[in-house]
Design a protein around this motif. Structure first.
Motif, short mmCIF file in Angstrom:
data_model
loop_
_atom_site.label_atom_id
_atom_site.label_comp_id
_atom_site.label_asym_id
_atom_site.label_seq_id
_atom_site.Cartn_x
_atom_site.Cartn_y
_atom_site.Cartn_z
N ASN A 73 23.67 -32.01 -16.07
CA ASN A 73 24.07 -30.65 -15.71
C ASN A 73 24.84 -29.99 -16.85
OD1 ASN A 73 26.17 -32.61 -14.88
ND2 ASN A 73 27.33 -30.76 -14.39
N ALA A 74 24.63 -28.69 -17.00
CA ALA A 74 25.38 -27.88 -17.96
C ALA A 74 25.26 -26.43 -17.51
CB ALA A 74 24.85 -28.06 -19.37
N PRO A 75 26.36 -25.72 -17.43
CA PRO A 75 27.74 -26.13 -17.67
C PRO A 75 28.24 -27.10 -16.59
CG PRO A 75 27.67 -23.88 -16.84
CD PRO A 75 26.25 -24.32 -17.04
N ALA A 76 29.45 -27.61 -16.81
CA ALA A 76 29.98 -28.68 -15.96
C ALA A 76 30.06 -28.31 -14.48
CB ALA A 76 31.36 -29.10 -16.46
N GLU A 77 30.32 -27.06 -14.17
CA GLU A 77 30.47 -26.67 -12.76
C GLU A 77 29.14 -26.44 -12.06
OE1 GLU A 77 30.73 -23.09 -15.38
OE2 GLU A 77 31.79 -25.00 -15.34
N GLU A 78 28.05 -26.41 -12.79
CA GLU A 78 26.73 -26.12 -12.20
C GLU A 78 26.02 -27.40 -11.74
OE1 GLU A 78 25.08 -23.30 -11.47
OE2 GLU A 78 26.93 -22.26 -12.02
N PRO A 79 25.58 -27.44 -10.49
CA PRO A 79 24.80 -28.59 -10.00
C PRO A 79 23.31 -28.41 -10.34
CG PRO A 79 25.23 -27.09 -8.20
CD PRO A 79 25.89 -26.50 -9.42
N ASN A 80 22.99 -28.48 -11.64
CA ASN A 80 21.61 -28.26 -12.06
C ASN A 80 21.00 -29.47 -12.78
OD1 ASN A 80 22.99 -28.10 -14.46
ND2 ASN A 80 22.49 -25.97 -14.88
N GLY A 81 21.64 -30.62 -12.65
CA GLY A 81 21.05 -31.84 -13.19
C GLY A 81 19.99 -32.38 -12.25
N PHE A 82 19.15 -33.25 -12.78
CA PHE A 82 18.12 -33.84 -11.91
C PHE A 82 17.66 -35.19 -12.43
CE2 PHE A 82 15.66 -31.24 -14.89
CZ PHE A 82 14.67 -32.13 -15.30
N ILE A 83 16.98 -35.91 -11.55
CA ILE A 83 16.31 -37.18 -11.88
C ILE A 83 14.92 -37.10 -11.28
CG2 ILE A 83 16.25 -39.66 -11.47
CD1 ILE A 83 19.27 -39.56 -11.18
N LYS A 84 13.95 -37.55 -12.06
CA LYS A 84 12.58 -37.68 -11.57
C LYS A 84 12.08 -39.07 -11.94
CE LYS A 84 11.50 -32.78 -12.06
NZ LYS A 84 10.59 -31.77 -12.65
N TRP A 127 8.53 -41.40 -11.98
CA TRP A 127 7.08 -41.52 -11.84
C TRP A 127 6.70 -42.99 -11.95
CZ3 TRP A 127 9.45 -37.85 -14.80
CH2 TRP A 127 9.11 -36.51 -14.60
N VAL A 128 5.68 -43.37 -11.21
CA VAL A 128 5.04 -44.68 -11.40
C VAL A 128 3.55 -44.41 -11.52
CG1 VAL A 128 4.59 -46.97 -10.46
CG2 VAL A 128 6.83 -45.91 -10.10
N ASP A 129 2.99 -44.89 -12.61
CA ASP A 129 1.56 -44.70 -12.89
C ASP A 129 1.17 -43.21 -12.78
OD1 ASP A 129 1.39 -47.45 -13.25
OD2 ASP A 129 0.89 -47.78 -11.15
N ASP A 130 2.01 -42.35 -13.38
CA ASP A 130 1.81 -40.90 -13.46
C ASP A 130 1.90 -40.17 -12.12
OD1 ASP A 130 1.54 -40.81 -16.26
OD2 ASP A 130 -0.55 -41.46 -16.09
N GLU A 131 2.44 -40.82 -11.09
CA GLU A 131 2.64 -40.15 -9.81
C GLU A 131 4.14 -39.98 -9.57
OE1 GLU A 131 1.87 -40.77 -5.02
OE2 GLU A 131 0.88 -42.11 -6.43
N LEU A 132 4.57 -38.73 -9.34
CA LEU A 132 5.98 -38.45 -9.06
C LEU A 132 6.31 -39.02 -7.69
CD1 LEU A 132 8.64 -37.05 -9.88
CD2 LEU A 132 7.76 -34.99 -8.77
N LEU A 133 7.25 -39.98 -7.66
CA LEU A 133 7.59 -40.65 -6.40
C LEU A 133 8.97 -40.31 -5.88
CD1 LEU A 133 6.19 -44.26 -7.02
CD2 LEU A 133 5.10 -42.34 -5.82
N ILE A 134 9.92 -40.04 -6.79
CA ILE A 134 11.29 -39.76 -6.37
C ILE A 134 11.82 -38.60 -7.20
CG2 ILE A 134 13.66 -40.66 -6.22
CD1 ILE A 134 12.49 -43.49 -6.08
N GLU A 135 12.57 -37.72 -6.53
CA GLU A 135 13.20 -36.61 -7.23
C GLU A 135 14.56 -36.31 -6.59
OE1 GLU A 135 12.03 -32.20 -8.93
OE2 GLU A 135 10.69 -33.20 -7.52
N HIS A 136 15.57 -36.26 -7.43
CA HIS A 136 16.91 -35.80 -7.02
C HIS A 136 17.14 -34.49 -7.76
CE1 HIS A 136 18.53 -39.68 -5.37
NE2 HIS A 136 17.65 -40.18 -6.21
N SER A 137 17.61 -33.48 -7.08
CA SER A 137 17.88 -32.20 -7.74
C SER A 137 19.29 -31.73 -7.39
CB SER A 137 16.85 -31.16 -7.33
OG SER A 137 16.88 -30.96 -5.93
N LYS A 138 19.72 -30.68 -8.06
CA LYS A 138 21.03 -30.07 -7.81
C LYS A 138 22.17 -31.07 -7.97
CE LYS A 138 19.06 -26.58 -4.81
NZ LYS A 138 19.05 -25.96 -3.51
N LEU A 139 22.09 -31.88 -9.03
CA LEU A 139 23.12 -32.89 -9.28
C LEU A 139 24.15 -32.39 -10.28
CD1 LEU A 139 20.92 -36.10 -9.59
CD2 LEU A 139 22.28 -35.36 -7.62
#
Length: 155
Positions: free
Chosen positions: A75-86, A88-100
């Motif tokens: 995330n940037a800036p520090a106060e913004e919850p705009n980080g994320f995690i994605k 993929w396994v074998d080119d298929e998106l399986l998990i996504e966390h947003s607004k971190l």
């Protein structure tokens, strides 16, 4: 040579580690049923052991190679919850966390500083160890190669 204990002193993981304004981590866990989940330690996490998400309807197949990618955007800036995690396994998106909000301060200490790679069966007691259907312990084996840390990319 650097002592591993010095490197791992500030790693945010497990119940013994407090979240600091600059501390965070993003991990994958291979589940006992062959599944996959995340463990995410961030400023606004809900649980003592980080927030998790399970890759639903997915199981690693024994004897088959899989291509696993985890993308972490801080995330940037520090106060913004705009980080994320994605994930993929074998080119298929399986998990996504947003607004971190991984970090509460934008400092060199809150940037990505290292990639720590290890495998273990989790937990802090024998019930986490792999077992056969009859309850006896078993040996598991996994092969890893082509591990890379790369700059930002789009998928």
């Amino acid at each position: 040579m650097t002592d591993l204990s010095e490197i791992c002193l500030d790693v945010v993981s497990g119940s013994l580690t407090d979240i600091t304004p600059e501390g965070w981590s993003a991990r994958l866990m291979f589940r006992g049923d062959g599944g996959l989940q995340t463990y995410v330690y961030h400023q606004d996490m809900q649980g003592k052991y980080g927030d998790t998400a399970v890759a639903s309807d997915f199981t690693f197949q024994p004897g088959q190679y899989h291509h696993v990618v985890i993308q972490v955007a801080l995330n940037a800036p520090a106060e913004e919850p705009n980080g994320f995690i994605k994930v993929w396994v074998d080119d298929e998106l399986l998990i996504e966390h947003s607004k971190l909000r991984f970090r509460d301060r934008l400092t060199p200490e809150s940037d990505i500083q290292r990639l720590m790679f290890n495998t273990f069966h989790g937990g802090s007691s024998p019930e986490w160890a792999p077992r056969m259907a009859d309850g006896s312990y078993k040996t598991d084996c996994a092969f890893f190669d082509n591990i890379a840390l790369t700059p930002a990319f789009e998928r």
